[in-house]
Design a protein around this motif. Structure first.
Motif, PDB file in Angstrom:
ATOM      1  N   MET A   1      55.892  14.237  65.959  1.00 15.55           N
ATOM      2  CA  MET A   1      54.828  13.616  66.749  1.00 15.55           C
ATOM      3  C   MET A   1      53.677  13.188  65.824  1.00 15.55           C
ATOM      4  O   MET A   1      53.176  12.069  65.919  1.00 15.55           O
ATOM      5  N   PHE A   2      53.266  14.064  64.897  1.00 20.62           N
ATOM      6  CA  PHE A   2      52.206  13.694  63.948  1.00 20.62           C
ATOM      7  C   PHE A   2      52.555  12.376  63.248  1.00 20.62           C
ATOM      8  O   PHE A   2      51.727  11.485  63.126  1.00 20.62           O
ATOM      9  N   ALA A   3      53.801  12.301  62.777  1.00 18.52           N
ATOM     10  CA  ALA A   3      54.222  11.155  61.951  1.00 18.52           C
ATOM     11  C   ALA A   3      54.142   9.828  62.704  1.00 18.52           C
ATOM     12  O   ALA A   3      54.071   8.764  62.092  1.00 18.52           O
ATOM     13  N   LEU A   4      54.137   9.892  64.041  1.00 20.38           N
ATOM     14  CA  LEU A   4      54.073   8.663  64.838  1.00 20.38           C
ATOM     15  C   LEU A   4      52.690   8.016  64.785  1.00 20.38           C
ATOM     16  O   LEU A   4      52.533   6.850  65.135  1.00 20.38           O
ATOM     17  N   GLY A   5      51.688   8.773  64.343  1.00 20.89           N
ATOM     18  CA  GLY A   5      50.312   8.293  64.484  1.00 20.89           C
ATOM     19  C   GLY A   5      49.722   7.647  63.255  1.00 20.89           C
ATOM     20  O   GLY A   5      48.568   7.235  63.264  1.00 20.89           O
ATOM     21  N   ALA A   6      50.487   7.599  62.160  1.00 19.24           N
ATOM     22  CA  ALA A   6      49.895   7.115  60.908  1.00 19.24           C
ATOM     23  C   ALA A   6      50.834   6.138  60.215  1.00 19.24           C
ATOM     24  O   ALA A   6      51.929   5.873  60.686  1.00 19.24           O
ATOM     25  N   GLU A   7      50.383   5.615  59.076  1.00 14.82           N
ATOM     26  CA  GLU A   7      51.165   4.630  58.312  1.00 14.82           C
ATOM     27  C   GLU A   7      51.671   5.280  57.027  1.00 14.82           C
ATOM     28  O   GLU A   7      51.146   6.288  56.589  1.00 14.82           O
ATOM     29  N   GLY A   8      52.683   4.641  56.409  1.00 13.87           N
ATOM     30  CA  GLY A   8      53.155   5.109  55.107  1.00 13.87           C
ATOM     31  C   GLY A   8      54.450   5.886  55.209  1.00 13.87           C
ATOM     32  O   GLY A   8      55.102   5.905  56.254  1.00 13.87           O
ATOM     33  N   THR A   9      54.818   6.562  54.108  1.00 12.49           N
ATOM     34  CA  THR A   9      56.020   7.396  54.113  1.00 12.49           C
ATOM     35  C   THR A   9      55.765   8.610  54.995  1.00 12.49           C
ATOM     36  O   THR A   9      54.613   8.906  55.342  1.00 12.49           O
ATOM     37  N   LEU A  10      56.819   9.340  55.311  1.00 11.92           N
ATOM     38  CA  LEU A  10      56.666  10.547  56.133  1.00 11.92           C
ATOM     39  C   LEU A  10      55.630  11.500  55.521  1.00 11.92           C
ATOM     40  O   LEU A  10      54.739  12.004  56.214  1.00 11.92           O
ATOM     41  N   LEU A  11      55.728  11.719  54.200  1.00 12.92           N
ATOM     42  CA  LEU A  11      54.803  12.657  53.552  1.00 12.92           C
ATOM     43  C   LEU A  11      53.363  12.133  53.585  1.00 12.92           C
ATOM     44  O   LEU A  11      52.424  12.884  53.845  1.00 12.92           O
ATOM     45  N   GLU A  12      53.197  10.832  53.374  1.00  9.84           N
ATOM     46  CA  GLU A  12      51.843  10.243  53.421  1.00  9.84           C
ATOM     47  C   GLU A  12      51.258  10.348  54.827  1.00  9.84           C
ATOM     48  O   GLU A  12      50.059  10.604  55.000  1.00  9.84           O
ATOM     49  N   ARG A  13      52.115  10.146  55.814  1.00  9.65           N
ATOM     50  CA  ARG A  13      51.639  10.257  57.205  1.00  9.65           C
ATOM     51  C   ARG A  13      51.160  11.672  57.491  1.00  9.65           C
ATOM     52  O   ARG A  13      50.086  11.873  58.058  1.00  9.65           O
ATOM     53  N   LEU A  14      51.973  12.643  57.105  1.00 11.93           N
ATOM     54  CA  LEU A  14      51.613  14.039  57.398  1.00 11.93           C
ATOM     55  C   LEU A  14      50.360  14.464  56.634  1.00 11.93           C
ATOM     56  O   LEU A  14      49.572  15.272  57.121  1.00 11.93           O
ATOM     57  N   GLN A  15      50.161  13.895  55.450  1.00  7.51           N
ATOM     58  CA  GLN A  15      48.970  14.264  54.670  1.00  7.51           C
ATOM     59  C   GLN A  15      47.675  13.813  55.348  1.00  7.51           C
ATOM     60  O   GLN A  15      46.623  14.391  55.103  1.00  7.51           O
ATOM     61  N   GLN A  16      47.780  12.812  56.211  1.00  7.66           N
ATOM     62  CA  GLN A  16      46.557  12.361  56.903  1.00  7.66           C
ATOM     63  C   GLN A  16      46.054  13.390  57.918  1.00  7.66           C
ATOM     64  O   GLN A  16      44.939  13.277  58.420  1.00  7.66           O
ATOM     65  N   PHE A  17      46.901  14.385  58.228  1.00  8.73           N
ATOM     66  CA  PHE A  17      46.498  15.408  59.204  1.00  8.73           C
ATOM     67  C   PHE A  17      45.867  16.638  58.546  1.00  8.73           C
ATOM     68  O   PHE A  17      45.287  17.473  59.227  1.00  8.73           O
TER      69      PHE A  17
END
Length: 390
Positions: free
Chosen positions: A208-224
């Motif tokens: 669910m987190f990964a749906l809210g951001a841009e980039g690779t999976l790891l980059e998306r999760l790092q935004q949280f």
């Protein structure tokens, strides 16, 4: 000095976000006019005229001011009455930054409420916005109170397609709240509480987190900026309710919670005796996510590895009590951890288990099964802690 420009929240989030400051006067009026909310106020502030409370509420221009004026003192009173203390070790994180706290889930209401209080105590500039399932918000005044206390709404019971849309919206809102509103966030590591206290992160939360951001999976999760958070209760006031629910489900595959069951759990959780309560924040996992960037893993195994890391961090930082060791020895029929408790500790815990068993009223009450379930709730954190620290 710089005046922090608070961005107006985009209207697409209107149905899930907490209230904005300009909405508060109307919310206060709605709450104060509600008969059930008036009863709550009479209970909390016996003899205080409603006008005085109204005046104090209307002086609070933001949700944070409301929390400091009302919620903070309520929670401190609760800690004084129903526990021997509640503290947090936040030494591995930076109180000038914003994080998404992902924690094990013990209590429907208090997990996130105590966190907000403890963030203030630990020098954070603000409390946290809270992910709360709409199944707990069936009463309009409870919904108002939750959104006033910085809750954003997780929609349940949707079709797969609606669920996807709702998840994208929620994840995007969370990124907005962290980046633009400079809020901390709290979310449980799984949907619903782990009834047996075997705390494991559901992959769907990270998806669910990964749906809210841009980039690779790891980059998306790092935004949280995820921080694994361990919550340890010496006594869980809802343990007997959880055990009863397990037997009800065992005996009837179609058993469903009654509408009042969650309310009963909330009440027991808030008012019941908790003993010592400890929160422990692990380091933010951003650096760990960096370390995975050259691993060349597919997204599935990557998410598994991250869940495992979060679980290990949560398990590693539990605070164990004598109860936890007694329960594990009793469950396994050994005295492996007898050096961790006295005979008096064991006698006290056994008496506590009997007292909780006596509260359970079920047709065909299966004492042996129920006792096992109660012991498991106290033993599983011990098992996980020992494994994580091996």
């Amino acid at each position: 000095y710089i005046v922090k420009q608070v961005m107006k929240t985009p209207s697409e989030f209107d149905d899930i976000r907490p209230f904005e400051s300009e909405e508060l006067p109307e919310v206060y009026n709605r709450l104060l006019a509600n008969k059930q909310f008036q009863q709550v106020l009479n209970y909390l502030y016996p003899g205080v005229p409603i006008d005085a409370i109204s005046q104090k509420m209307h002086q609070c221009k933001t949700s944070l001011e409301f929390q400091k004026a009302f919620a903070y003192h309520f929670l401190q009173g609760l800690i004084d009455k129903a526990s021997t203390g509640c503290d947090m070790d936040s030494s591995e994180i930076d109180n000038t930054k914003q994080y998404t706290f992902v924690s094990n889930h013990r209590d429907i209401v208090l997990d996130s409420a105590f966190l907000s209080k403890l963030l203030i105590d630990n020098g954070f500039a603000t409390t946290c916005e809270i992910a709360i399932g709409d199944n707990l918000l069936s009463l309009p005044w409870v919904r108002d109170l939750a959104r006033l206390n910085k809750s954003f709404i997780v929609k349940r019971g949707l079709t797969p397609r609606e669920l996807m849309q709702a998840s994208i919206k929620m994840a995007r809102y969370m990124v907005f709240a962290l980046k633009e509103k400079h809020e901390n966030l709290w979310i449980a590591q799984r949907e619903g509480r782990a009834k047996d206290s075997n705390d494991l992160t559901q992959k769907s939360v990270l998806k669910m987190f990964a749906l809210g951001a841009e980039g690779t999976l790891l980059e998306r999760l790092q935004q949280f900026h995820i921080v694994p958070l361990s919550i340890s209760y010496e006594y869980d006031p809802c343990d007997y309710l959880k055990a009863a629910e397990m037997q009800a489900k065992r005996d009837n595959a179609n058993w469903k919670k009654a509408p009042m069951d969650d309310v009963l759990s909330m009440q027991a959780g808030i008012m019941g005796y908790k003993g010592s309560i400890h929160y422990h924040a692990a380091p933010c996992i951003d650096a760990y996510l960096d370390s995975l960037k050259n691993a060349n893993m597919a997204n599935g195994p990557l998410l598994d590895a991250i869940c495992e890391h979060i679980d290990k961090e949560i398990h590693r930082n539990y605070r164990l009590y004598t109860n936890n060791y007694v329960a594990l020895d009793e469950l396994e029929g050994t005295t492996t951890y007898a050096n961790k408790y006295t005979d008096a500790d064991k006698t006290k815990f056994d008496a506590y288990i009997e007292q909780q068993l006596a509260k359970i009223t079920l047709p065909g009450k299966d004492e042996v099964y129920l006792r096992q379930r109660l012991l498991e709730m106290y033993a599983n954190p011990t098992r996980n802690y020992i494994k994580a620290n091996a």
